[in-house]
Design a protein around this motif. Structure first.
Motif, PDB file in Angstrom:
ATOM      1  N   MET A 141      84.922  20.968  34.964  1.00  0.00           N
ATOM      2  CA  MET A 141      84.064  20.251  34.038  1.00  0.00           C
ATOM      3  C   MET A 141      84.787  19.018  33.533  1.00  0.00           C
ATOM      4  SD  MET A 141      82.485  21.422  30.350  1.00  0.00           S
ATOM      5  CE  MET A 141      81.656  22.835  30.975  1.00  0.00           C
ATOM      6  N   ASN A 142      84.094  17.903  33.522  1.00  0.00           N
ATOM      7  CA  ASN A 142      84.646  16.660  33.007  1.00  0.00           C
ATOM      8  C   ASN A 142      84.779  16.778  31.496  1.00  0.00           C
ATOM      9  OD1 ASN A 142      85.018  13.987  32.095  1.00  0.00           O
ATOM     10  ND2 ASN A 142      84.020  13.211  33.927  1.00  0.00           N
ATOM     11  N   SER A 143      85.930  16.410  30.933  1.00  0.00           N
ATOM     12  CA  SER A 143      86.181  16.592  29.507  1.00  0.00           C
ATOM     13  C   SER A 143      85.629  15.467  28.641  1.00  0.00           C
ATOM     14  CB  SER A 143      87.684  16.752  29.259  1.00  0.00           C
ATOM     15  OG  SER A 143      88.352  15.578  29.647  1.00  0.00           O
ATOM     16  N   THR A 144      85.171  14.381  29.244  1.00  0.00           N
ATOM     17  CA  THR A 144      84.608  13.281  28.474  1.00  0.00           C
ATOM     18  C   THR A 144      83.178  13.630  28.081  1.00  0.00           C
ATOM     19  OG1 THR A 144      85.937  11.717  29.722  1.00  0.00           O
ATOM     20  CG2 THR A 144      84.087  10.820  28.495  1.00  0.00           C
ATOM     21  N   LYS A 145      82.909  13.564  26.786  1.00  0.00           N
ATOM     22  CA  LYS A 145      81.561  13.862  26.307  1.00  0.00           C
ATOM     23  C   LYS A 145      80.642  12.674  26.575  1.00  0.00           C
ATOM     24  CE  LYS A 145      82.956  17.037  22.759  1.00  0.00           C
ATOM     25  NZ  LYS A 145      83.728  17.033  21.551  1.00  0.00           N
ATOM     26  N   ILE A 146      79.458  12.964  27.020  1.00  0.00           N
ATOM     27  CA  ILE A 146      78.455  11.935  27.255  1.00  0.00           C
ATOM     28  C   ILE A 146      77.655  11.762  25.972  1.00  0.00           C
ATOM     29  CG2 ILE A 146      76.365  11.342  28.537  1.00  0.00           C
ATOM     30  CD1 ILE A 146      77.556  12.925  30.903  1.00  0.00           C
ATOM     31  N   PRO A 147      77.667  10.556  25.393  1.00  0.00           N
ATOM     32  CA  PRO A 147      76.906  10.337  24.161  1.00  0.00           C
ATOM     33  C   PRO A 147      75.417  10.155  24.457  1.00  0.00           C
ATOM     34  CG  PRO A 147      78.104   8.356  24.759  1.00  0.00           C
ATOM     35  CD  PRO A 147      78.467   9.398  25.770  1.00  0.00           C
ATOM     36  N   VAL A 148      74.604  10.943  23.753  1.00  0.00           N
ATOM     37  CA  VAL A 148      73.153  10.882  23.888  1.00  0.00           C
ATOM     38  C   VAL A 148      72.573  10.652  22.501  1.00  0.00           C
ATOM     39  CG1 VAL A 148      71.078  12.061  24.706  1.00  0.00           C
ATOM     40  CG2 VAL A 148      73.282  12.521  25.810  1.00  0.00           C
ATOM     41  N   VAL A 149      71.648   9.705  22.393  1.00  0.00           N
ATOM     42  CA  VAL A 149      71.078   9.348  21.094  1.00  0.00           C
ATOM     43  C   VAL A 149      69.576   9.609  21.105  1.00  0.00           C
ATOM     44  CG1 VAL A 149      70.716   7.483  19.428  1.00  0.00           C
ATOM     45  CG2 VAL A 149      72.840   7.580  20.744  1.00  0.00           C
ATOM     46  N   PHE A 150      69.095  10.136  19.990  1.00  0.00           N
ATOM     47  CA  PHE A 150      67.672  10.361  19.753  1.00  0.00           C
ATOM     48  C   PHE A 150      67.314   9.740  18.410  1.00  0.00           C
ATOM     49  CE2 PHE A 150      69.254  13.943  22.201  1.00  0.00           C
ATOM     50  CZ  PHE A 150      68.360  14.012  23.250  1.00  0.00           C
ATOM     51  N   SER A 151      66.053   9.439  18.235  1.00  0.00           N
ATOM     52  CA  SER A 151      65.559   8.911  16.974  1.00  0.00           C
ATOM     53  C   SER A 151      64.310   9.701  16.598  1.00  0.00           C
ATOM     54  CB  SER A 151      65.233   7.426  17.140  1.00  0.00           C
ATOM     55  OG  SER A 151      64.774   6.893  15.934  1.00  0.00           O
ATOM     56  N   ILE A 152      64.421  10.515  15.543  1.00  0.00           N
ATOM     57  CA  ILE A 152      63.308  11.395  15.173  1.00  0.00           C
ATOM     58  C   ILE A 152      63.162  11.463  13.656  1.00  0.00           C
ATOM     59  CG2 ILE A 152      63.597  12.835  17.232  1.00  0.00           C
ATOM     60  CD1 ILE A 152      64.783  15.006  15.258  1.00  0.00           C
ATOM     61  N   ASP A 153      62.070  12.086  13.228  1.00  0.00           N
ATOM     62  CA  ASP A 153      61.932  12.444  11.822  1.00  0.00           C
ATOM     63  C   ASP A 153      62.055  13.966  11.714  1.00  0.00           C
ATOM     64  OD1 ASP A 153      59.446  13.559  12.522  1.00  0.00           O
ATOM     65  OD2 ASP A 153      58.311  11.901  11.680  1.00  0.00           O
ATOM     66  N   ASN A 154      62.005  14.476  10.515  1.00  0.00           N
ATOM     67  CA  ASN A 154      62.209  15.903  10.269  1.00  0.00           C
ATOM     68  C   ASN A 154      61.153  16.771  10.951  1.00  0.00           C
ATOM     69  OD1 ASN A 154      63.961  17.794   8.831  1.00  0.00           O
ATOM     70  ND2 ASN A 154      62.139  18.277   7.635  1.00  0.00           N
ATOM     71  N   GLU A 155      59.997  16.211  11.203  1.00  0.00           N
ATOM     72  CA  GLU A 155      58.900  16.960  11.819  1.00  0.00           C
ATOM     73  C   GLU A 155      59.047  17.089  13.336  1.00  0.00           C
ATOM     74  OE1 GLU A 155      56.792  18.470   9.739  1.00  0.00           O
ATOM     75  OE2 GLU A 155      58.048  17.517   8.201  1.00  0.00           O
ATOM     76  N   TYR A 156      60.024  16.432  13.927  1.00  0.00           N
ATOM     77  CA  TYR A 156      60.179  16.424  15.374  1.00  0.00           C
ATOM     78  C   TYR A 156      61.379  17.246  15.844  1.00  0.00           C
ATOM     79  CZ  TYR A 156      57.614  14.066  19.081  1.00  0.00           C
ATOM     80  OH  TYR A 156      56.764  13.783  20.113  1.00  0.00           O
ATOM     81  N   VAL A 157      61.906  18.076  14.973  1.00  0.00           N
ATOM     82  CA  VAL A 157      63.109  18.848  15.312  1.00  0.00           C
ATOM     83  C   VAL A 157      62.837  19.864  16.416  1.00  0.00           C
ATOM     84  CG1 VAL A 157      64.760  20.520  14.381  1.00  0.00           C
ATOM     85  CG2 VAL A 157      64.250  18.425  13.119  1.00  0.00           C
ATOM     86  N   LYS A 158      61.681  20.512  16.409  1.00  0.00           N
ATOM     87  CA  LYS A 158      61.373  21.499  17.464  1.00  0.00           C
ATOM     88  C   LYS A 158      61.347  20.839  18.839  1.00  0.00           C
ATOM     89  CE  LYS A 158      58.778  24.758  14.671  1.00  0.00           C
ATOM     90  NZ  LYS A 158      57.460  25.355  14.410  1.00  0.00           N
ATOM     91  N   GLN A 159      60.733  19.664  18.926  1.00  0.00           N
ATOM     92  CA  GLN A 159      60.687  18.956  20.196  1.00  0.00           C
ATOM     93  C   GLN A 159      62.087  18.551  20.641  1.00  0.00           C
ATOM     94  OE1 GLN A 159      58.739  18.519  17.556  1.00  0.00           O
ATOM     95  NE2 GLN A 159      56.657  17.991  18.133  1.00  0.00           N
ATOM     96  N   LEU A 160      62.898  18.092  19.682  1.00  0.00           N
ATOM     97  CA  LEU A 160      64.269  17.712  20.015  1.00  0.00           C
ATOM     98  C   LEU A 160      65.050  18.930  20.504  1.00  0.00           C
ATOM     99  CD1 LEU A 160      66.560  15.697  20.214  1.00  0.00           C
ATOM    100  CD2 LEU A 160      67.020  16.095  17.785  1.00  0.00           C
ATOM    101  N   ALA A 161      64.842  20.063  19.880  1.00  0.00           N
ATOM    102  CA  ALA A 161      65.531  21.287  20.309  1.00  0.00           C
ATOM    103  C   ALA A 161      65.195  21.612  21.766  1.00  0.00           C
ATOM    104  CB  ALA A 161      65.155  22.452  19.393  1.00  0.00           C
ATOM    105  N   ALA A 162      63.942  21.412  22.153  1.00  0.00           N
ATOM    106  CA  ALA A 162      63.542  21.670  23.544  1.00  0.00           C
ATOM    107  C   ALA A 162      64.245  20.711  24.502  1.00  0.00           C
ATOM    108  CB  ALA A 162      62.024  21.554  23.683  1.00  0.00           C
ATOM    109  N   VAL A 163      64.360  19.428  24.112  1.00  0.00           N
ATOM    110  CA  VAL A 163      65.056  18.453  24.960  1.00  0.00           C
ATOM    111  C   VAL A 163      66.524  18.841  25.115  1.00  0.00           C
ATOM    112  CG1 VAL A 163      65.752  16.048  25.251  1.00  0.00           C
ATOM    113  CG2 VAL A 163      63.543  16.576  24.245  1.00  0.00           C
TER     114      VAL A 163
END
Length: 153
Positions: A1-23
């Protein structure tokens, strides 16, 4: 496994946490790489932050309120054809300022599923380009017809 973390950014509001969890779950299920997940928002509850951290430990939350405090973003948002777009949609424009320590990051909308190893996208060569982007097929029918600048009539 490559030890470098891949940065991933999302932009959501509090109501979109379930969808973000699925992603997030779809990303982790399809890769053995380490990811650093970053969320831009005006508010995410402590309870929802803990729910997300229970899926992946590498989570950072950025309150974007200070960045938009003096910007009249709302005046650009409300077009009769685009009233479904939230203010959080515009937070992605602050990514270069907030994440200037990275040469490359991945920004994803939170209403998708990742069905393959996201590191393959991250590893795409975009040298010499400011951004790599994917065409949004939903939005394409709403585009205006391009104007021929050499002969606009």
């Amino acid at each position: 496994m490559n030890s470098t973390k891949i940065p991933v950014v999302f932009s959501i509001d509090n109501e979109y946490v379930k969808q973000l969890a699925a992603v997030i779950k779809s990303i982790l299920d399809n890769s053995d790489r380490d990811f650093e997940f970053n969320v831009l928002s005006r508010f995410i509850s402590a309870e929802n932050k803990e729910k997300l951290r229970s899926i992946a430990l590498n989570f950072n939350f950025f309150d974007i309120s200070a960045f938009i405090k003096n910007l009249p973003i709302e005046k650009y948002m409300y077009n009769k054809d685009w009233n479904y777009i939230s203010i959080e949609t515009y937070f992605r424009f602050f990514i270069p300022r907030i994440f200037d320590q990275y040469d490359k990051i991945i920004y994803l909308d939170a209403d998708i599923l990742v069905l393959d190893d996201l590191s393959m996208l991250y590893n795409e060569n975009i040298d010499g380009c400011y951004a790599g982007a994917v065409q949004d097929l939903y939005i394409k029918p709403f585009w205006y017809t391009p104007i021929n600048l050499t002969n606009p009539f």
